[in-house]
Design a protein around this motif. Structure first.
Motif, short mmCIF file in Angstrom:
data_model
loop_
_atom_site.label_atom_id
_atom_site.label_comp_id
_atom_site.label_asym_id
_atom_site.label_seq_id
_atom_site.Cartn_x
_atom_site.Cartn_y
_atom_site.Cartn_z
N ASP A 24 -11.12 -3.27 -9.99
CA ASP A 24 -11.75 -4.59 -9.91
C ASP A 24 -11.71 -5.16 -8.49
OD1 ASP A 24 -12.24 -4.57 -12.64
OD2 ASP A 24 -10.28 -5.43 -13.09
N ARG A 25 -11.15 -4.43 -7.55
CA ARG A 25 -11.07 -4.89 -6.16
C ARG A 25 -12.29 -4.42 -5.39
NH1 ARG A 25 -5.39 -5.98 -4.51
NH2 ARG A 25 -4.13 -5.65 -6.35
N ASP A 26 -12.54 -5.11 -4.29
CA ASP A 26 -13.63 -4.72 -3.40
C ASP A 26 -13.03 -3.95 -2.22
OD1 ASP A 26 -16.09 -4.46 -2.23
OD2 ASP A 26 -16.20 -6.52 -1.52
N GLY A 27 -12.50 -2.77 -2.50
CA GLY A 27 -11.90 -1.94 -1.46
C GLY A 27 -10.49 -2.38 -1.10
N LEU A 28 -10.08 -2.03 0.11
CA LEU A 28 -8.73 -2.35 0.57
C LEU A 28 -8.71 -3.34 1.74
CD1 LEU A 28 -7.00 1.17 0.47
CD2 LEU A 28 -6.84 -0.69 -1.19
N THR A 29 -9.84 -3.97 2.03
CA THR A 29 -9.87 -4.92 3.12
C THR A 29 -8.86 -6.04 2.86
OG1 THR A 29 -12.19 -4.44 3.56
CG2 THR A 29 -11.33 -6.48 4.48
N VAL A 30 -8.09 -6.36 3.89
CA VAL A 30 -7.05 -7.38 3.80
C VAL A 30 -7.60 -8.69 4.37
CG1 VAL A 30 -4.77 -8.08 4.65
CG2 VAL A 30 -5.22 -5.68 4.04
N TYR A 31 -7.43 -9.75 3.60
CA TYR A 31 -7.74 -11.10 4.05
C TYR A 31 -6.41 -11.84 4.05
CZ TYR A 31 -12.71 -10.27 3.30
OH TYR A 31 -13.99 -9.79 3.37
N ALA A 32 -6.01 -12.40 5.19
CA ALA A 32 -4.69 -13.02 5.28
C ALA A 32 -4.73 -14.30 6.09
CB ALA A 32 -3.71 -12.05 5.91
N LEU A 33 -3.92 -15.24 5.67
CA LEU A 33 -3.68 -16.47 6.41
C LEU A 33 -2.24 -16.43 6.90
CD1 LEU A 33 -5.34 -19.16 4.13
CD2 LEU A 33 -5.99 -18.59 6.48
N LEU A 34 -2.06 -16.72 8.17
CA LEU A 34 -0.73 -16.78 8.76
C LEU A 34 -0.56 -18.13 9.42
CD1 LEU A 34 -1.94 -13.66 9.31
CD2 LEU A 34 0.44 -13.37 9.92
N LEU A 52 0.81 -1.22 0.00
CA LEU A 52 0.00 0.00 0.00
C LEU A 52 0.85 1.27 0.00
CD1 LEU A 52 -2.91 -1.02 2.38
CD2 LEU A 52 -2.89 -0.95 -0.12
N ARG A 53 2.17 1.09 0.08
CA ARG A 53 3.10 2.23 0.06
C ARG A 53 2.79 3.23 1.16
NH1 ARG A 53 2.85 3.45 -6.42
NH2 ARG A 53 3.51 1.39 -7.08
N SER A 54 2.47 2.70 2.33
CA SER A 54 2.11 3.55 3.45
C SER A 54 2.25 2.78 4.75
CB SER A 54 0.65 4.00 3.30
OG SER A 54 0.22 4.71 4.43
N PRO A 55 2.69 3.43 5.81
CA PRO A 55 2.61 2.78 7.12
C PRO A 55 1.14 2.47 7.40
CG PRO A 55 3.86 4.82 7.26
CD PRO A 55 3.23 4.78 5.90
N PRO A 87 -7.05 -1.78 6.48
CA PRO A 87 -5.85 -0.99 6.76
C PRO A 87 -6.17 0.50 6.75
CG PRO A 87 -5.85 -1.68 4.48
CD PRO A 87 -7.07 -2.30 5.11
N GLN A 88 -5.47 1.23 7.57
CA GLN A 88 -5.56 2.69 7.58
C GLN A 88 -4.21 3.24 7.99
OE1 GLN A 88 -8.63 3.45 10.50
NE2 GLN A 88 -7.22 3.31 12.20
N ARG A 89 -4.02 4.52 7.75
CA ARG A 89 -2.79 5.16 8.20
C ARG A 89 -2.82 5.23 9.72
NH1 ARG A 89 0.06 7.55 4.22
NH2 ARG A 89 -1.02 7.97 2.27
N PRO A 90 -1.66 5.18 10.37
CA PRO A 90 -1.64 5.33 11.82
C PRO A 90 -2.39 6.61 12.22
CG PRO A 90 0.50 4.62 11.07
CD PRO A 90 -0.32 4.93 9.83
N GLY A 91 -3.30 6.48 13.15
CA GLY A 91 -4.12 7.60 13.56
C GLY A 91 -5.46 7.66 12.86
N GLY A 92 -5.67 6.79 11.87
CA GLY A 92 -6.99 6.70 11.26
C GLY A 92 -7.16 7.26 9.87
N GLY A 93 -6.11 7.81 9.27
CA GLY A 93 -6.24 8.39 7.94
C GLY A 93 -6.48 7.34 6.87
N ALA A 94 -7.19 7.74 5.83
CA ALA A 94 -7.49 6.84 4.72
C ALA A 94 -6.24 6.61 3.87
CB ALA A 94 -8.59 7.43 3.85
#
Length: 138
Positions: free
Chosen positions: A94-104, A52-55, A76-83
């Motif tokens: 073609d994506r459904d937003g920026l929601t992250v789905y992850a398996l660890l 995302l090229r962002s903290p 994901p959001q910027r630290p402090g809540g920024g978009a």
């Protein structure tokens, strides 16, 4: 100019000594405020920050742990809540937003990112071999 700075930050986080990482286990509940939750999100954060090229910090929608696997669904959001502007991502429209789905997966005393998708339009993780079906709820 920002990309090298973010890359350096991600490398620094990844190289941090294990003693500085929150304690983790293969089975502990990942409730808000727990070391388990912090360890899982810390393992996910560098990859997502780089893409995302962002903290980033995460607003967790769901986080499940079972038999050494974790499933994270988080915004994901910027630290402090920024978009975060994700328009630089391939196929952004073609994506459904920026929601992250992850398996660890837990191994060697720490959580490691197994696979992830940002803004999926399907339930991609239902086809992944390894995690228990009860974790994925597919």
């Amino acid at each position: 100019m920002r990309a090298p700075l973010i890359a350096a930050l991600v490398l620094a986080l990844a190289a941090a000594p294990a003693a500085a990482q929150p304690s983790a286990s293969a089975t502990a509940a990942a409730k808000p405020g727990t070391a388990q939750r912090r360890a899982i999100l810390a393992a996910l954060r560098p990859t997502i920050a780089l893409e995302l090229r962002s903290p980033v910090e995460f607003v967790v929608r769901d986080l499940r742990v079972e038999q050494g696997w974790a499933l994270v669904i988080a915004d994901p959001q910027r630290p402090g809540g920024g978009a975060i502007d994700g328009r630089h991502l391939p196929y952004f429209d073609d994506r459904d937003g920026l929601t992250v789905y992850a398996l660890l997966r837990f191994g060697g005393g720490r959580w490691r990112l197994h696979d992830h998708v940002i803004g999926p339009t399907d339930v991609w993780y239902c086809g992944v071999e390894g995690p228990p079906a009860s974790l994925l709820r597919c």
